[in-house]
Design an enzyme around this catalytic site. Structure first.
Site, short mmCIF file in Angstrom:
data_model
loop_
_atom_site.label_atom_id
_atom_site.label_comp_id
_atom_site.label_asym_id
_atom_site.label_seq_id
_atom_site.Cartn_x
_atom_site.Cartn_y
_atom_site.Cartn_z
N THR A 96 2.47 -7.13 17.30
CA THR A 96 3.77 -6.50 17.04
C THR A 96 4.40 -5.95 18.32
O THR A 96 5.47 -5.35 18.26
CB THR A 96 3.60 -5.34 16.03
OG1 THR A 96 2.67 -4.41 16.59
CG2 THR A 96 3.09 -5.83 14.69
N THR B 150 8.91 -5.77 12.55
CA THR B 150 9.50 -6.71 13.51
C THR B 150 10.57 -7.60 12.91
O THR B 150 11.22 -8.36 13.63
CB THR B 150 8.39 -7.62 14.09
OG1 THR B 150 7.77 -8.30 13.00
CG2 THR B 150 7.36 -6.83 14.86
N ARG C 193 10.13 -10.21 11.31
CA ARG C 193 9.71 -11.61 11.29
C ARG C 193 9.51 -12.10 9.85
O ARG C 193 9.05 -11.35 8.99
CB ARG C 193 8.35 -11.76 12.00
CG ARG C 193 8.43 -11.58 13.49
CD ARG C 193 7.07 -11.78 14.12
NE ARG C 193 6.16 -10.65 13.89
CZ ARG C 193 4.93 -10.58 14.40
NH1 ARG C 193 4.45 -11.55 15.14
NH2 ARG C 193 4.18 -9.52 14.17
N HIS D 252 5.67 0.83 6.21
CA HIS D 252 5.57 1.09 4.77
C HIS D 252 6.96 1.36 4.22
O HIS D 252 7.68 2.18 4.77
CB HIS D 252 4.70 2.32 4.50
CG HIS D 252 3.26 2.09 4.81
ND1 HIS D 252 2.35 3.10 4.90
CD2 HIS D 252 2.59 0.95 5.02
CE1 HIS D 252 1.16 2.59 5.17
NE2 HIS D 252 1.29 1.29 5.25
N LYS E 1 0.84 -1.21 0.00
CA LYS E 1 0.00 0.00 0.00
C LYS E 1 0.87 1.26 0.00
O LYS E 1 0.55 2.24 -0.65
CB LYS E 1 -0.90 0.02 1.25
CG LYS E 1 -1.93 -1.09 1.26
CD LYS E 1 -2.81 -1.01 2.50
CE LYS E 1 -2.11 -1.38 3.78
NZ LYS E 1 -1.71 -2.78 3.89
P1 IMP Z 1 -1.11 -5.67 16.53
O1 IMP Z 1 -1.70 -4.81 15.46
O2 IMP Z 1 0.28 -5.31 16.91
O3 IMP Z 1 -2.03 -5.78 17.72
O4 IMP Z 1 -1.00 -7.16 15.94
C1 IMP Z 1 -2.15 -7.94 15.63
C2 IMP Z 1 -1.92 -8.75 14.37
O5 IMP Z 1 -1.89 -7.87 13.25
C3 IMP Z 1 -0.61 -9.52 14.35
O6 IMP Z 1 -0.83 -10.74 13.66
C4 IMP Z 1 0.30 -8.63 13.53
O7 IMP Z 1 1.34 -9.34 12.91
C5 IMP Z 1 -0.69 -8.08 12.52
N1 IMP Z 1 -0.29 -6.78 11.97
C6 IMP Z 1 -0.39 -5.58 12.55
N2 IMP Z 1 0.06 -4.61 11.73
C7 IMP Z 1 0.43 -5.23 10.59
C8 IMP Z 1 0.94 -4.75 9.34
O8 IMP Z 1 1.13 -3.56 9.10
N3 IMP Z 1 1.20 -5.70 8.41
C9 IMP Z 1 0.98 -7.01 8.63
N4 IMP Z 1 0.49 -7.50 9.76
C10 IMP Z 1 0.21 -6.61 10.74
#
Ligand code: IMP
Length: 425
Positions: A124, A297, A299, A37, A12
């Site tokens: 994350t 991260t 990962r 991004h 994006k």
């Molecule tokens: P959180 O947004 O940190 O709470 O993570 C929740 C889930 O969303 C996890 O599986 C993250 O890896 C995923 N996630 C959050 N932001 C992104 C992103 O920008 N890209 C891909 N996965 C994301």
């Protein structure tokens, strides 16, 4: 409006950066520094987490909207990094309504993940879920609060002293936070951010009224949407079209076009169902070829075939007027490609992702196989230049998703796009 159609990381940022060339304003409406991004320009590679991708275009007003959760430390650091590279983020405005990720939120994110054990979500650890939870619980801090020292002091005393510390210390045996130290830090953030904090309502509305080109930049994606994603393996905001409206204050009737962005295959970071996941050497090849390692991260991303059921779901949910298909070049060497048409589960065929994630986890994807094109497409700039098998793949995806594919990413650089028709602005 640009919205992700899969589980995030579709490209994006690159698309928004490309479209921002003709935009007057770019608005981010949800998410926080869980997003990452990457934009590649003639000045090198830029990685953004909070700053809207349009920030590299000095004439574009970049708005961090009310629906975003902002970690002030991260925002200040990102602005400093830009300055180090000679770019002054003069064109940035931050909504005073946007909530802050407070210094205790990442710690809550971490300890709450730890107590989930095997059922952890794979967040994350940036404190996004805890920040949005506090917003809903009405114990959150908004960016505008930075400008109200007396209020900050009083509210921090209550939130930290009465709500956060008792849980952190009493339940998780973590160090409590010191209100006085926090006040000093937050007064520093207030000074650094003060010139950028605005009521963005009139700024955005006036732009719409004068028919400026306003671009809404989505973060995360449809399948990570709090309501329509694979709950609870989702992020804590609505990253589909509806969330973009509430997170920016732009009414649905003012959105002219919605572009859903998908990769030519699928990736996912974190846990949760992923029907078309590839755990073999084909998946490894796509991961390497597409450099599928997290921007935030680091990962390794999980990788799989294009899921037509997911993409069609995203098209319908977001009311897409077109699709952008990214990273098609990553599939250049594949002798054949599979596309998921839907899922077989307990004798029934499902053409969209089921709400019950246990069904989604145990279903059998139904595939169609297409021949690959087996040659590089990075130099192509027109539809006609793409190899016939490549065009056939794109046309089949269009048919399955029910919307035209008007932008095709054929490489990481800003200019590596095949544009069909006159899709925007
Ligand atoms: P959180 O947004 O940190 O709470 O993570 C929740 C889930 O969303 C996890 O599986 C993250 O890896 C995923 N996630 C959050 N932001 C992104 C992103 O920008 N890209 C891909 N996965 C994301």
């Amino acid at each position: 409006m640009v919205v992700g159609g899969q589980w995030g990381d579709e490209g994006k940022g690159k698309l928004v950066d490309f479209l921002a060339q003709r935009a007057d304003m770019v608005v981010r409406s949800q998410g926080g520094n869980n997003a990452g991004h990457t934009v590649v320009t003639e000045h090198g590679e830029f990685k953004f987490q909070l700053l809207p991708s349009g920030i590299l275009h000095p004439d574009v007003t970049c708005v961090i909207g009310n629906g975003v959760v902002v970690d002030p430390r991260v925002l200040i650091r990102e602005m400093e990094q830009l300055r180090e590279r000679g770019i002054e983020p003069r064109n940035l405005v931050v909504s005073e309504r946007a909530h802050m990720v407070m210094s205790y939120h990442p710690l809550f994110d971490k300890v709450e993940e730890e107590v989930r054990g095997d059922d952890r979500l794979g967040t994350t650890w940036r404190g996004i879920g805890p920040a949005y939870s506090d917003k809903v619980r009405r114990i959150g801090f908004r960016i505008g609060d930075l400008q109200k020292e007396v209020f900050m002091r009083k509210k921090l005393g209550f939130v930290v002293g009465q709500v956060k510390n008792p849980i952190l210390h009493g339940l998780y045996r973590e160090q409590p936070f010191e209100c006085e130290e926090m006040i000093v830090d937050y007064l520093g953030y207030a000074r650094a951010l003060d010139p950028y904090i605005r009521d963005t309502f009139p700024i955005v509305q006036d732009a719409l009224d004068r028919h400026a080109n306003v671009l809404l930049e989505g973060a995360q994606s449809t399948m990570l949407d709090l309501d329509f994603g694979t709950y609870p393996y989702v992020t804590s905001s609505n990253c589909s079209a509806g969330g973009a409206c509430t997170g920016s204050g732009i009414a649905p009737t003012r959105v002219d076009r919605t572009v859903v962005v998908c990769k030519a295959y699928t990736t996912r970071v974190g846990y949760g169902p992923f029907p078309t996941e590839l755990t073999d050497h084909v998946g490894d090849a796509i991961r390497e070829g597409g450099n599928e390692f997290g921007t935030v991260t680091g990962r390794a991303r999980r990788v799989g075939w294009f899921d037509g059921a997911v993409a069609r779901y995203a098209v319908r949910l977001n009311g897409a007027t077109s699709l952008a298909l990214m990273k098609l070049d990553v599939l250049d060497e594949m002798p054949e490609l599979r596309i998921c048409l839907g899922y077989d589960f307990r004798g029934e065929f499902h053409d969209h992702p089921m709400a019950n994630i246990s069904h989604l986890k145990h279903c059998a994807p139904r595939y169609e196989t297409l021949p690959g094109w087996e040659r590089p497409i990075g130099h192509c700039r027109t539809w006609e230049e793409l190899p016939p098998n490549c065009r056939a793949y794109v046309e089949r995806l269009e048919e399955l998703c029910g919307t035209p594919i008007q932008m095709i990413g054929v490489g990481p650089r800003r200019d590596q796009f095949v544009v069909r028709g006159q899709p925007f602005f």
